[in-house]
Design a protein around this motif. Structure first.
Motif, PDB file in Angstrom:
ATOM      1  N   MET A 180       0.839  -1.188   0.000  1.00 33.28           N
ATOM      2  CA  MET A 180       0.000   0.000   0.000  1.00 33.28           C
ATOM      3  C   MET A 180       0.879   1.245   0.000  1.00 33.28           C
ATOM      4  SD  MET A 180      -2.881  -1.704   0.308  1.00 33.28           S
ATOM      5  CE  MET A 180      -4.193  -0.644   0.888  1.00 33.28           C
ATOM      6  N   ALA A 181       0.292   2.376  -0.370  1.00 34.98           N
ATOM      7  CA  ALA A 181       1.006   3.654  -0.346  1.00 34.98           C
ATOM      8  C   ALA A 181       1.096   4.170   1.095  1.00 34.98           C
ATOM      9  CB  ALA A 181       0.290   4.672  -1.223  1.00 34.98           C
ATOM     10  N   ASN A 182       2.053   5.030   1.340  1.00 30.29           N
ATOM     11  CA  ASN A 182       2.243   5.632   2.657  1.00 30.29           C
ATOM     12  C   ASN A 182       1.038   6.513   3.006  1.00 30.29           C
ATOM     13  OD1 ASN A 182       3.050   6.929   4.968  1.00 30.29           O
ATOM     14  ND2 ASN A 182       4.873   7.874   4.081  1.00 30.29           N
ATOM     15  N   PRO A 183       0.269   6.167   4.061  1.00 30.11           N
ATOM     16  CA  PRO A 183      -0.917   6.968   4.395  1.00 30.11           C
ATOM     17  C   PRO A 183      -0.632   8.098   5.386  1.00 30.11           C
ATOM     18  CG  PRO A 183      -0.900   5.008   5.737  1.00 30.11           C
ATOM     19  CD  PRO A 183       0.354   4.955   4.896  1.00 30.11           C
ATOM     20  N   TYR A 184       0.612   8.223   5.848  1.00 22.44           N
ATOM     21  CA  TYR A 184       0.920   9.144   6.937  1.00 22.44           C
ATOM     22  C   TYR A 184       1.604  10.410   6.425  1.00 22.44           C
ATOM     23  CZ  TYR A 184       0.122   4.778   9.411  1.00 22.44           C
ATOM     24  OH  TYR A 184      -0.428   3.604   9.855  1.00 22.44           O
ATOM     25  N   ASP A 185       1.193  11.540   6.981  1.00 17.04           N
ATOM     26  CA  ASP A 185       1.802  12.819   6.608  1.00 17.04           C
ATOM     27  C   ASP A 185       3.184  12.993   7.215  1.00 17.04           C
ATOM     28  OD1 ASP A 185      -0.425  13.604   5.122  1.00 17.04           O
ATOM     29  OD2 ASP A 185      -1.415  14.496   6.866  1.00 17.04           O
ATOM     30  N   SER A 186       3.457  12.285   8.307  1.00 19.31           N
ATOM     31  CA  SER A 186       4.739  12.444   8.999  1.00 19.31           C
ATOM     32  C   SER A 186       5.062  11.178   9.773  1.00 19.31           C
ATOM     33  CB  SER A 186       4.672  13.636   9.964  1.00 19.31           C
ATOM     34  OG  SER A 186       3.785  13.338  11.035  1.00 19.31           O
ATOM     35  N   PRO A 187       6.335  10.984  10.153  1.00 23.54           N
ATOM     36  CA  PRO A 187       6.680   9.861  11.029  1.00 23.54           C
ATOM     37  C   PRO A 187       5.936   9.904  12.361  1.00 23.54           C
ATOM     38  CG  PRO A 187       8.659  10.754  10.017  1.00 23.54           C
ATOM     39  CD  PRO A 187       7.541  11.700   9.680  1.00 23.54           C
ATOM     40  N   GLU A 188       5.633  11.106  12.839  1.00 26.15           N
ATOM     41  CA  GLU A 188       4.887  11.219  14.096  1.00 26.15           C
ATOM     42  C   GLU A 188       3.497  10.608  13.953  1.00 26.15           C
ATOM     43  OE1 GLU A 188       4.276  11.365  17.698  1.00 26.15           O
ATOM     44  OE2 GLU A 188       6.109  12.462  17.166  1.00 26.15           O
ATOM     45  N   ASP A 189       2.842  10.831  12.819  1.00 28.75           N
ATOM     46  CA  ASP A 189       1.538  10.209  12.572  1.00 28.75           C
ATOM     47  C   ASP A 189       1.657   8.688  12.545  1.00 28.75           C
ATOM     48  OD1 ASP A 189       0.355  12.683  12.401  1.00 28.75           O
ATOM     49  OD2 ASP A 189       0.343  12.752  10.214  1.00 28.75           O
ATOM     50  N   GLN A 190       2.741   8.196  11.974  1.00 25.16           N
ATOM     51  CA  GLN A 190       2.948   6.745  11.927  1.00 25.16           C
ATOM     52  C   GLN A 190       3.151   6.188  13.329  1.00 25.16           C
ATOM     53  OE1 GLN A 190       5.786   5.158   9.003  1.00 25.16           O
ATOM     54  NE2 GLN A 190       6.545   3.769  10.594  1.00 25.16           N
ATOM     55  N   ARG A 191       3.933   6.894  14.162  1.00 21.90           N
ATOM     56  CA  ARG A 191       4.141   6.421  15.537  1.00 21.90           C
ATOM     57  C   ARG A 191       2.822   6.405  16.313  1.00 21.90           C
ATOM     58  NH1 ARG A 191       8.635   9.040  19.534  1.00 21.90           N
ATOM     59  NH2 ARG A 191       7.465  10.947  19.046  1.00 21.90           N
ATOM     60  N   THR A 192       1.981   7.399  16.083  1.00 22.38           N
ATOM     61  CA  THR A 192       0.674   7.419  16.735  1.00 22.38           C
ATOM     62  C   THR A 192      -0.165   6.213  16.324  1.00 22.38           C
ATOM     63  OG1 THR A 192       0.685   9.839  16.842  1.00 22.38           O
ATOM     64  CG2 THR A 192      -1.448   8.742  17.035  1.00 22.38           C
ATOM     65  N   ALA A 193      -0.117   5.848  15.032  1.00 23.81           N
ATOM     66  CA  ALA A 193      -0.854   4.672  14.564  1.00 23.81           C
ATOM     67  C   ALA A 193      -0.300   3.398  15.191  1.00 23.81           C
ATOM     68  CB  ALA A 193      -0.785   4.591  13.041  1.00 23.81           C
ATOM     69  N   LEU A 194       1.022   3.307  15.324  1.00 23.54           N
ATOM     70  CA  LEU A 194       1.626   2.147  15.976  1.00 23.54           C
ATOM     71  C   LEU A 194       1.218   2.084  17.442  1.00 23.54           C
ATOM     72  CD1 LEU A 194       3.621  -0.245  15.904  1.00 23.54           C
ATOM     73  CD2 LEU A 194       5.460   1.383  16.410  1.00 23.54           C
ATOM     74  N   LYS A 195       1.159   3.228  18.098  1.00 25.93           N
ATOM     75  CA  LYS A 195       0.730   3.278  19.501  1.00 25.93           C
ATOM     76  C   LYS A 195      -0.701   2.776  19.646  1.00 25.93           C
ATOM     77  CE  LYS A 195      -0.212   7.299  21.202  1.00 25.93           C
ATOM     78  NZ  LYS A 195      -0.073   8.668  21.770  1.00 25.93           N
ATOM     79  N   ARG A 196      -1.571   3.230  18.751  1.00 24.48           N
ATOM     80  CA  ARG A 196      -2.969   2.781  18.791  1.00 24.48           C
ATOM     81  C   ARG A 196      -3.053   1.259  18.617  1.00 24.48           C
ATOM     82  NH1 ARG A 196      -4.135   6.627  20.769  1.00 24.48           N
ATOM     83  NH2 ARG A 196      -4.750   5.005  22.216  1.00 24.48           N
ATOM     84  N   PHE A 197      -2.257   0.733  17.679  1.00 22.02           N
ATOM     85  CA  PHE A 197      -2.268  -0.706  17.435  1.00 22.02           C
ATOM     86  C   PHE A 197      -1.848  -1.478  18.678  1.00 22.02           C
ATOM     87  CE2 PHE A 197       0.345  -4.436  16.280  1.00 22.02           C
ATOM     88  CZ  PHE A 197      -0.638  -5.241  15.718  1.00 22.02           C
ATOM     89  N   LEU A 198      -0.808  -1.015  19.361  1.00 23.32           N
ATOM     90  CA  LEU A 198      -0.287  -1.741  20.520  1.00 23.32           C
ATOM     91  C   LEU A 198      -1.175  -1.600  21.744  1.00 23.32           C
ATOM     92  CD1 LEU A 198       3.530  -0.928  20.198  1.00 23.32           C
ATOM     93  CD2 LEU A 198       2.356  -3.050  19.588  1.00 23.32           C
ATOM     94  N   LEU A 199      -1.795  -0.440  21.922  1.00 20.14           N
ATOM     95  CA  LEU A 199      -2.610  -0.224  23.123  1.00 20.14           C
ATOM     96  C   LEU A 199      -4.017  -0.771  22.978  1.00 20.14           C
ATOM     97  CD1 LEU A 199      -1.548   3.388  24.165  1.00 20.14           C
ATOM     98  CD2 LEU A 199      -0.683   1.202  25.002  1.00 20.14           C
ATOM     99  N   ASP A 200      -4.531  -0.877  21.763  1.00 23.10           N
ATOM    100  CA  ASP A 200      -5.892  -1.392  21.538  1.00 23.10           C
ATOM    101  C   ASP A 200      -5.858  -2.902  21.397  1.00 23.10           C
ATOM    102  OD1 ASP A 200      -6.677   1.219  21.593  1.00 23.10           O
ATOM    103  OD2 ASP A 200      -6.954   1.397  19.422  1.00 23.10           O
ATOM    104  N   GLN A 201      -5.612  -3.581  22.490  1.00 20.41           N
ATOM    105  CA  GLN A 201      -5.551  -5.042  22.432  1.00 20.41           C
ATOM    106  C   GLN A 201      -6.260  -5.633  23.638  1.00 20.41           C
ATOM    107  OE1 GLN A 201      -1.610  -6.756  23.252  1.00 20.41           O
ATOM    108  NE2 GLN A 201      -0.834  -4.693  23.523  1.00 20.41           N
TER     109      GLN A 201
END
Length: 236
Positions: free
Chosen positions: A215-236
């Protein structure tokens, strides 16, 4: 370094499968860990303070990547102890290698079927936050969620510190100041990393499906990507 999507995704799955003390999966979808290590040496002649590091001894600095089995994937040795981890990363080929891996594998869907991630490694705050290098939140932005995220990724990132402990325990020459020609000292560190890998044996790849669409990069910045990773790890 992985040369195919299959190898890359197998490395990611091995990190994903790591468990905590309760047997629960840590679910960190990185493929490698990055950190720097100073190797102590006798004061090289005619070098002045160029090999004096901030820790107060003479050394060569290094960057190392390791996988979940503590196998050394990448080793870069500085000529001077004064070089920081960030300087080695900036001036070396590692960022270009990481960019090639992202182009090869693209952004792929994580098991929650809503989070996209590229190949990335975990590092500490001595490095820049990029799409291919994720790191903990700094002290001045530690909300409760960010603190929990830091705990989760640091529990995995500590394995690169374990690698340094294994190397110095296995090869006792690394416990004392190396009194060799500077180029020989640097070559010795690389040679010992190779021996360490040989002792670990061949890389065991997992049975993974490496045909998922890129897929194409959906994030405007690395910070947005880190936020998405945080959501993935905490929503379990």
């Amino acid at each position: 370094m992985p040369e195919t999507r299959y190898e890359l995704e197998s490395l990611e799955q091995k990190f994903y499968n790591l468990t905590d003390m309760n047997g629960a999966q840590r679910r960190i979808p990185c493929f490698a860990l990055l950190d720097g290590k100073h190797f102590a040496v006798e004061h090289p002649p005619h070098s002045g303070s160029l090999n004096a590091n901030y820790k107060g001894f003479f050394s060569f600095n290094s960057l190392m990547l390791c996988d979940s089995d503590l196998r050394v994937m990448y080793c870069q040795i500085s000529e001077l102890g004064v070089n920081s981890d960030a300087q080695l990363f900036r001036d070396g080929p590692l960022q270009s290698i990481l960019d090639d891996l992202v182009r090869m594998a693209g952004f792929r869907m994580l098991p929650d079927h809503r989070t996209l991630m590229p190949p990335f490694l975990l590092a500490d705050n001595g490095f820049a936050l990029t799409h291919s290098t994720m790191q903990p939140y700094r002290q001045n932005s530690l909300t409760l969620e960010n603190y929990e995220f830091n705990k989760m990724i640091s529990a995995v990132r500590v394995r690169v510190e374990n690698l340094f402990g294994v190397l110095t325990s296995k090869f006792r020459i690394l416990r004392r100041d190396m009194n060799l020609d500077p180029s020989t000292s640097r070559a010795l560190v690389v040679a010992l990393c190779v021996i360490h890998n040989i002792q670990l044996g061949p890389l065991q790849l997992l049975d993974v499906d490496s045909t998922a669409p890129m897929m194409a990069n959906p994030y405007d910045s690395p910070e947005d990507q880190r936020t998405a990773l945080k959501r993935f790890l905490l929503d379990q």
